[in-house]
Design a protein around this motif. Sequence first.
Motif, mmCIF file in Angstrom:
data_model
loop_
_atom_site.group_PDB
_atom_site.id
_atom_site.type_symbol
_atom_site.label_atom_id
_atom_site.label_comp_id
_atom_site.label_asym_id
_atom_site.label_seq_id
_atom_site.Cartn_x
_atom_site.Cartn_y
_atom_site.Cartn_z
ATOM 1 N N ALA A 108 -6.748 11.859 13.241
ATOM 2 C CA ALA A 108 -5.561 11.174 12.731
ATOM 3 C C ALA A 108 -5.434 11.363 11.224
ATOM 4 O O ALA A 108 -4.334 11.600 10.698
ATOM 5 N N ALA A 109 -6.560 11.275 10.516
ATOM 6 C CA ALA A 109 -6.529 11.448 9.057
ATOM 7 C C ALA A 109 -6.096 12.862 8.692
ATOM 8 O O ALA A 109 -5.325 13.063 7.744
ATOM 9 N N ALA A 110 -6.588 13.854 9.438
ATOM 10 C CA ALA A 110 -6.195 15.242 9.172
ATOM 11 C C ALA A 110 -4.701 15.435 9.417
ATOM 12 O O ALA A 110 -4.013 16.141 8.659
ATOM 13 N N ALA A 154 -7.210 1.877 8.895
ATOM 14 C CA ALA A 154 -6.834 2.471 7.603
ATOM 15 C C ALA A 154 -5.798 3.579 7.793
ATOM 16 O O ALA A 154 -4.857 3.712 7.006
ATOM 17 N N CYS A 155 -5.972 4.385 8.849
ATOM 18 C CA CYS A 155 -4.990 5.438 9.142
ATOM 19 C C CYS A 155 -3.633 4.832 9.476
ATOM 20 O O CYS A 155 -2.588 5.347 9.055
ATOM 21 N N CYS A 156 -3.645 3.749 10.229
ATOM 22 C CA CYS A 156 -2.393 3.090 10.603
ATOM 23 C C CYS A 156 -1.666 2.589 9.355
ATOM 24 O O CYS A 156 -0.448 2.791 9.213
ATOM 25 N N GLN A 157 -2.392 1.950 8.441
ATOM 26 C CA GLN A 157 -1.774 1.468 7.207
ATOM 27 C C GLN A 157 -1.272 2.627 6.364
ATOM 28 O O GLN A 157 -0.184 2.558 5.761
ATOM 29 N N TRP A 191 -0.263 -6.393 11.336
ATOM 30 C CA TRP A 191 -0.609 -5.163 10.630
ATOM 31 C C TRP A 191 -0.019 -3.982 11.400
ATOM 32 O O TRP A 191 0.287 -4.123 12.583
ATOM 33 N N PRO A 192 0.183 -2.865 10.756
ATOM 34 C CA PRO A 192 -0.063 -2.631 9.334
ATOM 35 C C PRO A 192 0.849 -3.500 8.472
ATOM 36 O O PRO A 192 1.878 -3.993 8.944
#
Length: 485
Positions: A108-110, A154-157, A191-192
């Motif tokens: 997801a981060a990539a 963190a990825c979602c935010q 959240w996010p």
Amino acid sequence: MTPRAAGGQAAPTRRRAGRGARPGPGGTASDEDLLAGFLNGLDADALRGLLREFATDAGIRRALLVRAAASVGTDADLAATLTASVKATLTLPRRLDRRQSTAYAAAAAALLDELEGHLAAGRADATREPLQEAAVRLRKVVMNVYDDAGLMGACCQRAADLHVRACREGAPNVLRLAKWLTSFRTSSPGWPRTDLASYADLFDERAMAAYRAGIDAYAVRLSGAREWDRRMLHQLQVELADHDGDVDGAIAILRSREHPAYDEILERLDAAGRTDDALALVDEAVRAERYSARAQLRGHWLSPDAVSDHYLAAGRVDDALAFARTLLVKDPSTTSLAHLLRVGSETGTAAAQKNWATSWARDRASRSSGDVLIDWALAAGDLEEARAVALEFGAGAQWSQLSTALEATHPKDAADLHRPRLADDLRYPDTRTYPEIAERLATMLQLYARAGLADEFIAEIRGIRAQYANRPSLQLAMDAAALPR
């Protein structure tokens, strides 16, 4: 068997790709050299054929399509290919264990890195919908899988934050955006983090009206719901009131909760310059004892600094001092002591407040233990004062912290502080406590040895072994800690 290259020669030994361009074993070429030589020898038609052949792999095909759309396609083309990539990468698994969750978060981060790259290249309108899809999908994943490290959260935010940026840097259809934002926020678990202020200045009159209508419909759906289920509705309604500059409307909503949100109400009254109303609210919160030095309680509670500062600003010195003393009695922490001394300093009575606090704490110690005085002394770096208090009143709940502080300079006193806890632990048989008891005895032996009292304590250890000879698990734990027999 050694693989053969064309012509019957032994194929060069291959290294793992991605390790640089060093020669292989025995002077053979590296993977990078082999690949470069092969690709450089292809003409344009052969290279195109190779790419089409590899494009049968779904992942490679998506990567090629994204690059093609970014290079020669419209924003709509790139948005469609990026959205397809988001859907393929961010599938919605039913369950992920810790290892799978970490791998999913890395993917997801990539993906977000790639989307942010297109955004930075000026393709805001092409990244808005893919980021929107990513935020929605990641929120669903976080709600249903193992994410103790918070990586997917963190990825979602990050996806939500990038979506705001894409909206602000592009030219979205604001009516569609308003309807999506309403849906996204009214289905939010909290959240996010998103807020109306990030989008409101983009909305025209129709878009804002659509957003309001969506919040009103949400309120109707939640009529009669529990307080907890209405928390997001309250947040959305307060944001709308703030957007409209309706201070009283926001306060009415903040008061409609089970407990008034004193901190948030006071913030709005101060910003509006309504000094008398703010002071009345502080009085109300003090009467209700809705104040705390713990930051996590903000919202429904006032900070002690806010209370005292309002009293001092109004010239109510006696009320400020009385409140600071009450706070110390209610919560005799170093934070409360610091608050009292600050108020004392601002009113020219610091010495008197310190004397009062010390007198109160000593009276308390005479009826219980010196734990509060020890806590204050250790926070001030006065180890000798903390030691003296412990000798006079006992250390109470501060025994462990004080023992650690005394190890270097007063090893005997540090060891003695373990004795009350040791006696309590030995009172009743409990195999779960035996390893800890043995570890404590070993620590005490080390400290007494440094004080020159090892022989005396070894005798005590043997006495404990003899007294509790009918507890074989304790004996084994003591053996494991290498305690003498």
